[in-house]
Design a protein around this motif. Structure first.
Motif, mmCIF file in Angstrom:
data_model
loop_
_atom_site.group_PDB
_atom_site.id
_atom_site.type_symbol
_atom_site.label_atom_id
_atom_site.label_comp_id
_atom_site.label_asym_id
_atom_site.label_seq_id
_atom_site.Cartn_x
_atom_site.Cartn_y
_atom_site.Cartn_z
ATOM 1 N N LEU A 388 -85.788 69.048 -74.084
ATOM 2 C CA LEU A 388 -87.134 69.530 -73.828
ATOM 3 C C LEU A 388 -86.679 70.729 -72.847
ATOM 4 N N TRP A 389 -85.707 70.671 -72.327
ATOM 5 C CA TRP A 389 -85.387 71.394 -70.985
ATOM 6 C C TRP A 389 -84.082 71.763 -70.924
ATOM 7 N N ASP A 390 -82.975 71.054 -71.796
ATOM 8 C CA ASP A 390 -81.590 71.566 -71.449
ATOM 9 C C ASP A 390 -81.032 71.991 -72.606
ATOM 10 N N GLN A 391 -80.518 73.479 -72.565
ATOM 11 C CA GLN A 391 -79.873 74.138 -73.644
ATOM 12 C C GLN A 391 -78.728 73.535 -74.181
ATOM 13 N N ASP A 392 -77.869 72.548 -73.354
ATOM 14 C CA ASP A 392 -77.063 71.696 -74.102
ATOM 15 C C ASP A 392 -77.307 70.904 -75.237
ATOM 16 N N HIS A 393 -78.682 70.520 -75.095
ATOM 17 C CA HIS A 393 -79.444 69.638 -76.426
ATOM 18 C C HIS A 393 -79.972 70.732 -77.373
ATOM 19 N N PRO A 485 -70.951 93.894 -89.787
ATOM 20 C CA PRO A 485 -72.381 93.414 -89.574
ATOM 21 C C PRO A 485 -73.417 94.380 -89.582
ATOM 22 N N LYS A 486 -74.665 93.867 -90.229
ATOM 23 C CA LYS A 486 -75.817 94.905 -90.247
ATOM 24 C C LYS A 486 -76.839 94.067 -89.106
ATOM 25 N N ARG A 487 -76.420 92.990 -88.705
ATOM 26 C CA ARG A 487 -76.996 92.455 -87.461
ATOM 27 C C ARG A 487 -76.161 91.496 -86.896
ATOM 28 N N ILE A 488 -76.309 91.279 -85.480
ATOM 29 C CA ILE A 488 -75.366 90.380 -84.705
ATOM 30 C C ILE A 488 -76.326 89.405 -83.942
ATOM 31 N N TRP A 489 -76.136 88.139 -84.185
ATOM 32 C CA TRP A 489 -76.738 87.004 -83.557
ATOM 33 C C TRP A 489 -75.600 86.725 -82.371
ATOM 34 N N LEU A 490 -76.372 86.454 -81.139
ATOM 35 C CA LEU A 490 -75.386 86.032 -79.904
ATOM 36 C C LEU A 490 -75.947 84.651 -79.437
ATOM 37 N N TYR A 491 -74.959 83.720 -79.193
ATOM 38 C CA TYR A 491 -75.462 82.327 -78.785
ATOM 39 C C TYR A 491 -74.645 82.253 -77.585
ATOM 40 N N GLY A 492 -75.412 81.675 -76.516
ATOM 41 C CA GLY A 492 -74.640 81.124 -75.540
ATOM 42 C C GLY A 492 -74.422 82.330 -74.144
ATOM 43 N N PHE A 493 -75.114 83.391 -74.470
ATOM 44 C CA PHE A 493 -74.933 84.418 -73.466
ATOM 45 C C PHE A 493 -76.317 84.499 -72.724
ATOM 46 N N ALA A 494 -75.914 84.721 -71.502
ATOM 47 C CA ALA A 494 -77.009 84.592 -70.456
ATOM 48 C C ALA A 494 -77.422 86.089 -70.000
ATOM 49 N N ASP A 495 -78.427 86.174 -69.398
ATOM 50 C CA ASP A 495 -78.850 87.459 -68.991
ATOM 51 C C ASP A 495 -77.767 88.098 -68.089
ATOM 52 N N LYS A 496 -76.968 87.401 -67.333
ATOM 53 C CA LYS A 496 -76.353 87.919 -66.236
ATOM 54 C C LYS A 496 -74.849 88.558 -67.268
ATOM 55 N N ILE A 517 -84.778 83.037 -74.726
ATOM 56 C CA ILE A 517 -85.692 82.509 -73.833
ATOM 57 C C ILE A 517 -85.331 81.987 -72.677
ATOM 58 N N GLY A 518 -85.056 82.549 -71.655
ATOM 59 C CA GLY A 518 -84.451 81.959 -70.505
ATOM 60 C C GLY A 518 -83.128 81.279 -70.686
ATOM 61 N N ASN A 519 -82.833 80.298 -70.153
ATOM 62 C CA ASN A 519 -81.846 79.623 -70.339
ATOM 63 C C ASN A 519 -82.049 78.191 -71.171
ATOM 64 N N ILE A 520 -83.013 78.340 -71.692
ATOM 65 C CA ILE A 520 -83.478 77.194 -72.524
ATOM 66 C C ILE A 520 -83.296 77.388 -74.025
ATOM 67 N N PHE A 521 -83.125 78.695 -74.530
ATOM 68 C CA PHE A 521 -83.243 78.952 -75.920
ATOM 69 C C PHE A 521 -82.189 80.441 -76.037
ATOM 70 N N VAL A 522 -80.712 80.080 -75.969
ATOM 71 C CA VAL A 522 -80.101 81.320 -75.543
ATOM 72 C C VAL A 522 -79.456 81.852 -76.707
ATOM 73 N N VAL A 523 -80.523 82.259 -77.711
ATOM 74 C CA VAL A 523 -80.178 83.050 -78.779
ATOM 75 C C VAL A 523 -80.616 84.425 -78.840
ATOM 76 N N ASP A 524 -79.735 85.513 -79.041
ATOM 77 C CA ASP A 524 -80.396 86.989 -79.091
ATOM 78 C C ASP A 524 -79.856 87.560 -80.426
ATOM 79 N N LEU A 525 -80.534 88.457 -80.902
ATOM 80 C CA LEU A 525 -80.668 89.228 -82.060
ATOM 81 C C LEU A 525 -80.532 90.720 -81.952
ATOM 82 N N TYR A 526 -79.255 91.199 -82.343
ATOM 83 C CA TYR A 526 -79.372 92.789 -82.426
ATOM 84 C C TYR A 526 -79.157 93.453 -83.691
#
Length: 529
Positions: A388-393, A485-496, A517-526
């Motif tokens: 519910l709150w921990d990105q590790d899970h 790639p046509k699209r790149i997913w990023l996982y585990g990268f924070a805003d910093k 979504i903040g540090n709770i769902f660390v998925v980006d798509l370009y």
């Protein structure tokens, strides 16, 4: 007397039932986190035990016993969270029983033993690792067995207790290297008793001590080569990466570890009322211990067993913690690095039980009520679904989301190599995954697979360095040229991690199609424009 014994067993049964109930909360609802996935995937990947042992001895820095236990456990109980974690529930319940037995053997007091069992049942650290698919509560169980059997041997001199001590110690070492903290405490105490023995028996006692620990050494010897190999490898420059050692600790580290042993929490900050409640309990407990255990004939005069029992339990609590604090494991490399000192929960419970048993019933009840009140928010926190709150899970959520929106030609890039196999556990097998760190690594490793880390990936865990912006951009350029790639997913990268995001924003070739979504769902798509 028989009635009292029966009542004690009824109370113990109720305490064990409570402990199991607490460990079953959300056991199947909470998704695996990275280390649990590591255990599961290694067992699943290798079709035979010899192959798995070869991988563990040459790549992973872990003893093999827990993986062997899972190898036989999962076919019976399944690979889902509840089935795999139920092995830890079993040993968590067993630790409660051993705490009771230890209280009876060391202090010969049913009240002390029952209170120790109850404290073991509700301690947040015991609950947390009594429902996690990792070996921590299991080596704690065998540490408690070894400590109890050593006490019995030193008092009764029966060989069966010596055999239990030796076998339990060997099993503990094969479960986790942090068992060395426990072994050092038990062997050290026994060594002190040898030095204090009468001159006529000292030589014989020293020979028995040497023989017992010689047997422990021989029992662990088949895995000693793997341990020495890994220790040597850690200090070797690999792939241009050198082990970075930090030798300093914060001034509050000892107090912090003790706090975590009693009131385990993942939170960086806690409520003021919780701080006040903990402080109140500490003051009252110190006062209660000073009054209840003050020198008197029944304890420090004629009660020789109680006198040495208090010292033994205190030794078992302090020594493993001191050794842990002085070890590399005490560096805050993960959220709950204090798990390596989990054994200390048992002597704490025993000491609490002794103090309560020496108090008047109403005073003991009041102390216990305050203790339970301080524990409730921490018990609630460890028992809830951390996803519910921990990105590790949230690995499963991330994997499911990428699977659902994946398109042919996509590439997934994870922040560090040790996350690659964790995310792959939930990703479709046709989805390509690459890692940002180590910066010069591109998957060329004979041990690397979808489910297992390669040697370089595994070693990079203690060799991570912060790359420059040019190195990051060069790595992304290279991955772009390899995969197109046509699209790149990023996982585990924070805003910093702005240097990574700048590569996509510079030049105007990519657009940000989905943001973390903040540090709770660390998925980006370009996506390419």
């Amino acid at each position: 007397m028989r009635k009292k014994i029966d009542q004690a067993y009824l109370w113990l049964g109720a305490i064990v039932a409570l402990g199991v109930a607490l460990r079953l909360i959300n056991i199947g609802a909470e998704p695996y986190w990275g280390d649990e996935v590591l255990s599961l995937d290694i067992v699943r990947h290798f079709p035979s035990i010899p192959e798995m042992l070869r991988y563990l001895s040459q790549v992973e820095f872990h003893p093999p016993l827990y993986y062997l236990m899972l190898h036989f456990w999962m076919p019976l109980f399944g690979e889902a969270e509840a089935g795999t974690r139920s092995l830890s529930v079993l040993f968590g319940a067993g630790t409660i029983v051993v705490a009771y037995v230890a209280g009876m053997r060391i202090f010969s007091d049913r009240k002390a033993a029952l209170v120790a069992a109850f404290v073991t049942a509700i301690l947040p650290m015991q609950i947390e690792y009594g429902q996690e698919a990792r070996p921590y509560v299991i080596f704690c169980f065998f540490g408690a067995v070894a400590a109890t059997s050593l006490w019995e041997y030193l008092r009764r001199r029966k060989r069966v207790w010596l055999a239990v001590y030796v076998v339990s110690s060997i099993i503990g070492l094969y479960l986790h290297y942090s068992y060395f903290f426990v072994l050092a405490a038990t062997a050290g105490w026994w060594g002190i008793e040898v030095l204090m023995a009468k001159k006529g028996t000292r030589t014989r006692e020293a020979a028995i001590w040497s023989a017992a620990h010689g047997l422990v050494f021989l029992g662990f010897y088949p895995w000693l080569t793997a341990l020495l190999y890994k220790l040597t490898l850690t200090n070797t420059v690999i792939f241009g990466l050198q082990h970075f050692v930090v030798n300093y600790r914060g001034p509050e580290v000892f107090e912090h570890v003790i706090d975590q042993i009693v009131w385990l929490t993942k939170a960086k900050y806690i409520e003021q009322v919780e701080i006040a409640a903990k402080a109140l309990f500490k003051v009252l407990f110190v006062w209660a211990a000073a009054v209840a255990l003050r020198p008197r004939p029944s304890l420090f005069g004629g009660g020789d067993k109680d006198k040495w029992g208090v010292r033994y339990v205190a030794w078992l609590f302090v020594v493993p913690i001191v050794l842990f604090v002085c070890s590399p494991q005490s560096l805050p490399y993960s959220t709950l690095y204090e798990r390596h000192a989990i054994f200390a929960t048992v002597p704490f419970a025993l000491f609490f039980g002794l103090v309560a048993s020496r108090m008047k019933t109403k005073h003991a009840a009041a102390l216990m009520a305050i203790f339970i009140a301080t524990q409730l928010p921490f018990i609630s926190a460890v028992a809830e679904n951390d996803a519910l709150w921990d990105q590790d899970h949230r690995l499963q959520d991330a994997g499911d989301y990428i699977n659902e929106h994946y398109r042919r030609g996509d590439l997934v890039i994870v922040s560090v190599s040790i996350v690659r196999t964790d995310l792959n556990h939930y990703l479709r097998p046709d989805i390509p995954v690459a890692e940002m760190l180590p910066i010069d690594y591109y998957g060329k490793d004979m041990w690397a697979s979808r489910e297992t880390l390669g040697l370089i990936e595994n070693e990079s865990q203690v060799r991570i360095t912060r790359p420059s912006e040019s190195e990051i951009h060069e790595k992304l350029d290279r991955l772009d040229s390899i995969y197109h790639p046509k699209r790149i997913w990023l996982y585990g990268f924070a805003d910093k991690d702005y240097t990574v995001h700048h590569w996509f924003s510079d030049g105007g070739r990519w657009r940000h199609a989905f943001s973390a979504i903040g540090n709770i769902f660390v998925v980006d798509l370009y996506a390419r424009k």
